[in-house]
Design a protein around this motif. Structure first.
Motif, short mmCIF file in Angstrom:
data_model
loop_
_atom_site.label_atom_id
_atom_site.label_comp_id
_atom_site.label_asym_id
_atom_site.label_seq_id
_atom_site.Cartn_x
_atom_site.Cartn_y
_atom_site.Cartn_z
N ARG A 1 -7.85 6.99 -1.33
CA ARG A 1 -6.95 6.11 -0.59
C ARG A 1 -6.43 5.04 -1.55
O ARG A 1 -7.21 4.28 -2.11
CB ARG A 1 -7.68 5.47 0.59
CG ARG A 1 -8.04 6.47 1.68
CD ARG A 1 -8.61 5.78 2.91
NE ARG A 1 -8.80 6.73 3.99
CZ ARG A 1 -9.90 7.44 4.19
NH1 ARG A 1 -10.93 7.27 3.36
NH2 ARG A 1 -9.99 8.29 5.19
N LEU A 2 -5.12 5.02 -1.72
CA LEU A 2 -4.48 4.12 -2.68
C LEU A 2 -3.84 2.94 -1.97
O LEU A 2 -3.09 3.11 -1.00
CB LEU A 2 -3.40 4.86 -3.49
CG LEU A 2 -2.55 4.00 -4.43
CD1 LEU A 2 -3.41 3.41 -5.54
CD2 LEU A 2 -1.40 4.82 -5.03
N LYS A 3 -4.13 1.75 -2.52
CA LYS A 3 -3.47 0.53 -2.06
C LYS A 3 -2.79 -0.12 -3.25
O LYS A 3 -3.39 -0.25 -4.32
CB LYS A 3 -4.49 -0.43 -1.45
CG LYS A 3 -3.85 -1.71 -0.91
CD LYS A 3 -4.89 -2.63 -0.29
CE LYS A 3 -4.24 -3.90 0.26
NZ LYS A 3 -5.24 -4.83 0.85
N SER B 1 2.90 7.54 -13.34
CA SER B 1 2.87 6.57 -14.46
C SER B 1 2.96 5.13 -13.98
O SER B 1 2.22 4.26 -14.45
CB SER B 1 4.01 6.87 -15.44
OG SER B 1 3.84 8.16 -15.99
N SER B 2 3.86 4.85 -13.03
CA SER B 2 4.04 3.48 -12.54
C SER B 2 4.10 3.54 -11.01
O SER B 2 5.13 3.95 -10.44
CB SER B 2 5.33 2.86 -13.10
OG SER B 2 5.30 2.80 -14.50
N VAL B 3 3.01 3.14 -10.35
CA VAL B 3 2.98 3.22 -8.88
C VAL B 3 3.82 2.10 -8.28
O VAL B 3 3.97 1.03 -8.86
CB VAL B 3 1.53 3.15 -8.35
CG1 VAL B 3 0.73 4.34 -8.82
CG2 VAL B 3 0.86 1.83 -8.75
N ASN B 4 4.39 2.40 -7.09
CA ASN B 4 5.06 1.37 -6.31
C ASN B 4 4.52 1.41 -4.89
O ASN B 4 3.60 2.20 -4.57
CB ASN B 4 6.58 1.54 -6.35
CG ASN B 4 7.02 2.91 -5.84
OD1 ASN B 4 6.46 3.43 -4.86
ND2 ASN B 4 8.01 3.50 -6.50
N PHE B 5 5.07 0.61 -3.99
CA PHE B 5 4.50 0.49 -2.64
C PHE B 5 4.65 1.79 -1.85
O PHE B 5 3.87 2.06 -0.94
CB PHE B 5 5.17 -0.67 -1.90
CG PHE B 5 4.84 -2.01 -2.50
CD1 PHE B 5 3.54 -2.50 -2.45
CD2 PHE B 5 5.82 -2.78 -3.10
CE1 PHE B 5 3.22 -3.74 -3.01
CE2 PHE B 5 5.50 -4.01 -3.66
CZ PHE B 5 4.21 -4.50 -3.62
N ASP B 6 5.65 2.61 -2.18
CA ASP B 6 5.84 3.88 -1.47
C ASP B 6 4.76 4.90 -1.83
O ASP B 6 4.66 5.95 -1.17
CB ASP B 6 7.22 4.47 -1.80
CG ASP B 6 8.34 3.60 -1.25
OD1 ASP B 6 8.11 2.91 -0.25
OD2 ASP B 6 9.44 3.58 -1.86
N ASP B 7 3.98 4.63 -2.88
CA ASP B 7 2.89 5.53 -3.27
C ASP B 7 1.59 5.23 -2.53
O ASP B 7 0.58 5.92 -2.74
CB ASP B 7 2.66 5.46 -4.79
CG ASP B 7 3.88 5.91 -5.58
OD1 ASP B 7 4.47 6.93 -5.20
OD2 ASP B 7 4.23 5.23 -6.57
N GLN B 8 1.57 4.18 -1.71
CA GLN B 8 0.37 3.85 -0.93
C GLN B 8 0.10 4.94 0.11
O GLN B 8 1.01 5.42 0.77
CB GLN B 8 0.53 2.51 -0.22
CG GLN B 8 0.59 1.31 -1.15
CD GLN B 8 0.65 0.00 -0.39
OE1 GLN B 8 -0.26 -0.80 -0.44
NE2 GLN B 8 1.74 -0.21 0.34
N GLY B 9 -1.18 5.31 0.23
CA GLY B 9 -1.53 6.31 1.23
C GLY B 9 -2.79 7.05 0.83
O GLY B 9 -3.59 6.58 0.02
#
Length: 614
Positions: A110-112, A86-94
């Motif tokens: 690939r998520l940024k 629901s709410s991405v943060n920097f730890d979800d990058q990858g």
């Protein structure tokens, strides 16, 4: 040549297909912090792997046997299934890798995650709301900067005290709020996570809201209600002759009052008059007008319908008694009834006009009072106009059916001055001066008066007519009395009691009947003498007839007759023996005894078997 051209064409098509496949199967996605990530899980997808941006984490985030600890799967089975954060943060990058049932890669996402940036516009004294977008409260840090200063407002979820910053900061689990913003709060608000990464940057700008103009028309005596939002710091009153502050933080209203808090705050005047006609102007803390309410007061008009003999009540609606004047007019008359709170001294039937601090009343209205009543204030302005109509109630009738012995209750409103009773044989006045003694009474006062007969009989059957001061019929109640019928269960040896319900003892008779017999038990209050064994069973008192030592021969129908032979009550008496617990106790005792015997025998057999084995 043609073969070479065909080969080049086919090669080009394969290149395009491969490019399309690679584009579809290896996609890059950039989301702002706090936005939603959604990855489609088609039916053949069996697993979703995640590899963090720095490759320090690599694990299966979802499969048929793995429940996501980050994000959820929605949509059930089929092509509508999706993996959602629901709410991405920097730890979800990858990298998010989808694998099919053969454990082959189907697609890669690939998520940024980048910092969220926005501009917010607020009016002065409004609240700036900064959403945490999934960031935990105790991991949040907020800083403020402009050309003049740089401040830390929130550290690890708690407001930081600053000597040069006295704005109220509120922190909740979902947001940080800067309350009552002003020009000094214009600048950049930066939200950081626990590792100091910028999650959100908000630039605040202050704008002047357009002046809201509201035109309100109220009738004299209605309620004025003006909303005062948080940014309103002062309310000005401006009329043709006056201009002053009617309310502020330091001024208490002399007219009206302020109720409520926050955004639910209102300025109220319960009963407006012509002196409240004005422009009500709201000012904020920057001495700027934010809203204007133009109030116009109109004469109140109404029509009241009354029955003849009732009271016409005209509310003063806040007008002071000694400032009120009332005029009556119709085709025949034009009279001043009240002047400055006092009934006019030479007025015919002056005693019918009553003036209180809240209303003017005209008592016992009749057809001659039909017309227009105009209420004036001290300056002679028309505050209220009431048209009176008299309702014709001569045909109003209420039909009531009661069982013998029930209670009759007839409401007597204020306009009712007499109550007459009419039947086939009677036509009498029963209130206020009754010609039927001991038949009913009047309880209560004013609008709570009622004529009551506690236990009706057939002589109370008829029409009860209410009349007013001019002997005009206003209401009628038609009463019909029916025989009371019911069933009563009796016990052998007990007494069956039949209430007389107000009938006089020497006027009652009682008949008994069943399949075998049909005879009189009581005539004119005395047991019938030719009853063989039944005579001693019958007892007659002033309030009831009793059948003593009830037994199976007494089962049947008992009919109570009044002095004219009318069936007042019909009672069907049944024999209902009480439940005997003795046979049950005997049965339970036998079962318990048998159980004990079986238990003892079994124990003895077990003991004997044990000895034989030894």
């Amino acid at each position: 040549m043609s073969s070479s051209a065909e080969t080049q064409t086919m090669l080009g098509l394969w290149i395009l297909l491969c490019a399309a496949f690679l584009t579809d199967s290896c996609a890059g996605e950039t989301l702002q912090h706090g936005r939603q990530l959604s990855i489609r899980l088609q039916d053949w997808i069996k697993k979703l792997d995640f590899t963090s941006l720095d490759r320090s984490l690599n694990y299966t985030i979802w499969s048929d046997s793995v429940t996501p600890h980050r994000g959820i799967v929605v949509g059930g089975r089929g092509n509508n299934r999706r993996f959602v954060i629901s709410s991405v943060n920097f730890d979800d990058q990858g990298t998010y890798t989808l694998l099919n049932f053969r454990n082959q890669v189907s697609s890669v996402t690939r998520l940024k995650v980048i910092s969220s940036t926005s501009i917010k516009y607020c009016v002065p004294d409004a609240t700036l709301n900064i959403s945490l977008d999934g960031l935990k409260k105790d991991e949040a840090r907020l800083s403020f900067s402009n050309q003049k200063r740089i401040l830390t407002l929130v550290q690890q979820g708690s407001p930081v005290w600053n000597l040069n910053y006295n704005k109220q900061i509120k922190v909740t689990n979902s947001s940080i709020q800067v309350v009552s913003v002003s020009e000094s709060d214009v600048g950049q608000y930066t939200l950081f996570d626990l590792r100091g990464r910028q999650t959100k940057v908000i630039t605040l700008k202050i704008i002047d809201a357009p002046v809201k103009v509201n035109d309100v028309q109220l009738q004299y005596g209605q309620k004025l209600r003006i909303k005062l939002p948080v940014q309103t710091k002062m309310l000005m009153f401006t009329s043709k002759s006056q201009n002053y502050t009617i309310w502020s933080s330091s001024v208490t209203p002399k007219r009206g009052n302020v109720a409520g808090k926050g955004d639910d705050r209102h300025f109220l005047i319960n009963y407006v008059n012509f002196d409240d006609e004005a422009a009500y102007t709201q000012w904020n803390s920057r001495d700027k007008v934010i809203a204007v309410t133009n109030v116009k007061i109109l004469c109140s008009t109404d029509t009241q319908s009354c029955v003849a003999g009732a009271t016409l009540s005209i509310s003063l609606d806040g007008l002071e008694k000694d400032k009120a004047t009332l005029r009556f007019s119709n085709q025949d008359e034009n009279l001043m009834l009240v002047q400055r709170g006092i009934p006019v001294w030479n007025l015919p039937e002056r005693e019918r006009i009553k003036v209180t601090s809240s209303s003017i009343s005209v008592l016992r209205v009749n057809d001659s009072d039909v017309g227009q009543y105009t209420l004036f204030d001290l300056q002679g302005r028309q505050a209220k106009v009431i048209m009176l109509k008299i309702n014709d109630t001569s045909n109003l009738i209420d039909r009531v059916e009661l069982q013998f012995g029930d209670t009759l209750s007839i409401k007597l409103p204020v306009e009712a001055e007499t109550l007459t009773f009419t039947s086939k044989s009677q036509n009498d006045t029963i209130w206020p001066n009754s010609t039927r003694p001991n038949r009913g009474n009047v309880n209560g006062l004013d609008d709570k008066r009622s004529f009551i007969i506690n236990t009706v009989n057939f002589d109370d059957q008829g029409t009860y007519i209410q009349r007013n001061h001019w002997n005009a019929r206003t209401y009628a109640t038609e009463v019909k009395v029916l025989s009371r019928r019911y069933t009563q269960d009796c016990v052998t040896g007990k007494t069956l009691s039949i209430s007389l319900n107000g009938l006089e003892k020497d006027q009652v008779s009682l008949r008994f009947s069943n399949k075998e017999v049909d005879h009189m038990l009581v005539e004119r209050g005395s047991p019938v003498g030719n009853l063989s064994g039944n005579y001693n069973q019958i007892s007659v008192t002033n309030s009831d007839i009793q059948v003593l030592n009830f037994n199976v021969l007494d089962v049947g129908q008992y009919t109570l007759l009044d002095g004219q032979g009318r069936e007042a009550k019909v009672i069907t008496a049944d024999l209902n023996e009480p439940l005997s617990w003795k046979p049950l106790f005997i049965t339970v005792g036998v079962i318990l005894l048998a159980g004990i015997c079986i238990y003892i025998g079994k124990r003895a057999w077990q003991r004997q078997q044990a000895i034989m084995h030894v």
